[in-house]
Enzyme design. Sequence first.
Site, PDB file in Angstrom:
ATOM      1  N   THR A  29       0.872  -1.165   0.000  1.00 24.82           N
ATOM      2  CA  THR A  29       0.000   0.000   0.000  1.00 24.82           C
ATOM      3  C   THR A  29       0.915   1.222   0.000  1.00 24.82           C
ATOM      4  OG1 THR A  29      -1.738  -1.131   1.245  1.00 24.82           O
ATOM      5  CG2 THR A  29      -1.859   1.237   1.293  1.00 24.82           C
ATOM      6  N   THR A  58      -4.022   1.707  -2.503  1.00 21.42           N
ATOM      7  CA  THR A  58      -3.370   0.393  -2.552  1.00 21.42           C
ATOM      8  C   THR A  58      -3.823  -0.420  -3.752  1.00 21.42           C
ATOM      9  OG1 THR A  58      -3.053  -1.641  -1.253  1.00 21.42           O
ATOM     10  CG2 THR A  58      -5.208  -0.636  -1.147  1.00 21.42           C
ATOM     11  N   GLU A  86      -3.150  -3.812  -2.911  1.00 23.68           N
ATOM     12  CA  GLU A  86      -3.065  -4.948  -1.990  1.00 23.68           C
ATOM     13  C   GLU A  86      -1.652  -5.520  -1.939  1.00 23.68           C
ATOM     14  OE1 GLU A  86      -3.845  -7.955   0.810  1.00 23.68           O
ATOM     15  OE2 GLU A  86      -4.317  -5.883   0.501  1.00 23.68           O
ATOM     16  N   GLU A 100      -7.374  -7.169  -4.144  1.00 23.09           N
ATOM     17  CA  GLU A 100      -7.950  -6.769  -2.860  1.00 23.09           C
ATOM     18  C   GLU A 100      -8.947  -7.776  -2.294  1.00 23.09           C
ATOM     19  OE1 GLU A 100      -7.054  -4.492  -0.960  1.00 23.09           O
ATOM     20  OE2 GLU A 100      -5.849  -3.203  -2.261  1.00 23.09           O
ATOM     21  N   SER A 143     -10.631  -3.674   5.509  1.00 22.38           N
ATOM     22  CA  SER A 143      -9.287  -3.117   5.349  1.00 22.38           C
ATOM     23  C   SER A 143      -8.744  -2.686   6.696  1.00 22.38           C
ATOM     24  CB  SER A 143      -9.338  -1.916   4.402  1.00 22.38           C
ATOM     25  OG  SER A 143      -8.090  -1.232   4.393  1.00 22.38           O
ATOM     26  N   SER A 144      -7.430  -2.488   6.750  1.00 19.68           N
ATOM     27  CA  SER A 144      -6.782  -1.926   7.938  1.00 19.68           C
ATOM     28  C   SER A 144      -6.281  -0.508   7.702  1.00 19.68           C
ATOM     29  CB  SER A 144      -5.603  -2.805   8.360  1.00 19.68           C
ATOM     30  OG  SER A 144      -6.049  -4.073   8.768  1.00 19.68           O
ATOM     31  N   GLY A 175       1.049  -1.153   4.913  1.00 16.93           N
ATOM     32  CA  GLY A 175       1.499  -2.277   5.727  1.00 16.93           C
ATOM     33  C   GLY A 175       0.444  -3.289   6.094  1.00 16.93           C
ATOM     34  N   GLY A 176      -0.688  -3.364   5.347  1.00 13.12           N
ATOM     35  CA  GLY A 176      -1.707  -4.349   5.684  1.00 13.12           C
ATOM     36  C   GLY A 176      -2.194  -4.145   7.102  1.00 13.12           C
TER      37      GLY A 176
END
Length: 599
Positions: free
Chosen positions: A408, A426, A428, A447, A474-475, A495-496
């Site tokens: 991202t 992002t 993903e 994604e 999502s985070s 960073g997920g």
Amino acid sequence: MRAPAARQLALVALAGALVSTGAAAPPTTTTPPAKVPVAVGYGGAVASVDADASAVGIAVLRSGGNAVDAAVATAAALGVTEPYSAGIGGGGYFVYYDARSRRVHTIDGRETAPATATETLFQEDGQPIPFAEGQTSGRGVGVPGTPATWRSALQAWGTRPLDKLLKPAEKLARDGFTVDSTFRAQTELNQDRFKDFPATAKLFLPGGALPVVGSTFKNPDLAATYAELGRKGTGALYRGPLAEDIVRAVRTPPVDPAATRKVRPGDLTTADLRAYATERQDPTRVSYRGLDVYSMAPSSSGGTTVGEALNILERTDLSKLSETQYLHRFIEASRISFADRGRWVGDPAAVDVPTRELLSQRFADSRGCLIAPDRTLTSPLAPGDPRHPAPCGGSGQAAPTTYEGENTTHLTAADRWGNVVSYTLTIESTGGSAITVPGRGFLLNNELTDFSFAPAAPGVPDPNLPGPGKRPRSSMSPTIVLEDGRPVLAVGSPGGATIITTVLQTLIGHLDRGLPLVDAIAAPRASQRNQTTTELEPGLWNSPLRAELEAIGQGFRQNPEIGAATGVQRLPDGRWLAAAETSRRGGGSAMVVHPHGRP
């Protein structure tokens, strides 16, 4: 700082001249632009991972554009120079502070699943397929949301037309940018995937070779695509020839006949693209140390999870704790909030998400009392019930945190009027699906792999299973902090799932521990996500603090790099401070419009 500042002024001056004439960002030289991790001055600020992209945003501000205009132009440039992290084949979340109304607004530009998607999208014969087969496939591709996000933001708050804002990125794609070691390393990481798709290999592995550091990388197909979007508007991606090209690439992935990889097709249709719309919604908000912290509501879990953790931590004066106890409480608050995230957060259009209750101080207090200074909680930890909080209790069965990719990019921007943007976007995984739309110059996202492939634990409700038109959880945590209605800082990170802990640690490092923003961003990170062990960067792994934390029960594993944040801060004298990474992902790029004083 004089030499880097002079370099910044020269780079921005050239970009500004090109933008003001409707041309574009500076042609790339054989030497990459200098990256400066912190900059202070007047007139506005931009921070991103890339100097070319930050310069484009600053040029927009210098020519009279506002923070929204600068954010869109910077994001388009990142689609050129950071194609493995973001681009028009992906999506994201846009948080905007309007200085005139002193209100925070958000745009949910998350990708959506096809209308035909069901809970078994990533299952075969009742079992989840291997993650790699979802990652590198048409099956993992969602409807892109980034172009629609730009349209929504510009229509609501922008001052410049899209075609002018895309011109710098268009020229950057046509003339090229200088390959650095990060770009080469990311290409090498994806070499086995990229070589199986002729359009991707032609673009990123010309002649079958990796790009050479210091060489110029050009993407004429993307330049032409940007030019088309500039002429026709972003709707061209959702209907017409470009939409048809995307659907064809998803439904019949263009795979090399010699490839042995199993590449599953997706079920995306032109109707899915036509039906796509961004969501305008209220931000999340919590009060922390007298400040108002705003972020993204679901479908992102960033705002609720960071917000819950802040509510838990507010009951302790973190400024007075030892470094060991400070990190211990941060780790445990993260563990608890991730347990609650996994049980309750998904796409609110498809599942009932108790957002208000998750962000209540009452719920945080019922969970925070689980933390003790001399012992560690065990993961996976059972979630609490935000609608019926039980002191120091859980609700139901514990479930592990599902996997989420760690790429991202994030940018922050502010202007001379006091408007601020925090924008995370992002595709993903690093390299997304690895599928380049033939003749179009951009990678498609994967994604949909952010959905749970199967319930996180048997018999435990999972709000993040696939569904028709559903947005995967999502985070991403683009965040803006206000005091008395005026901006204090904005921050975000890639960073997920580590985005949440990165943003949280940056906030408390600055607000509680008193670190300057650039130092809070640079500080070595820990990331606990309701897992049996906590990830540590080398700076903490090699520290005596690790043994002290292990003595009270914490367990660790090493992660060489967590997140890559950027931020902007409003200083008391009216100047803006832009901050970025000092070394992660090769360092970031912070710029201001007037580094040496008022114009």
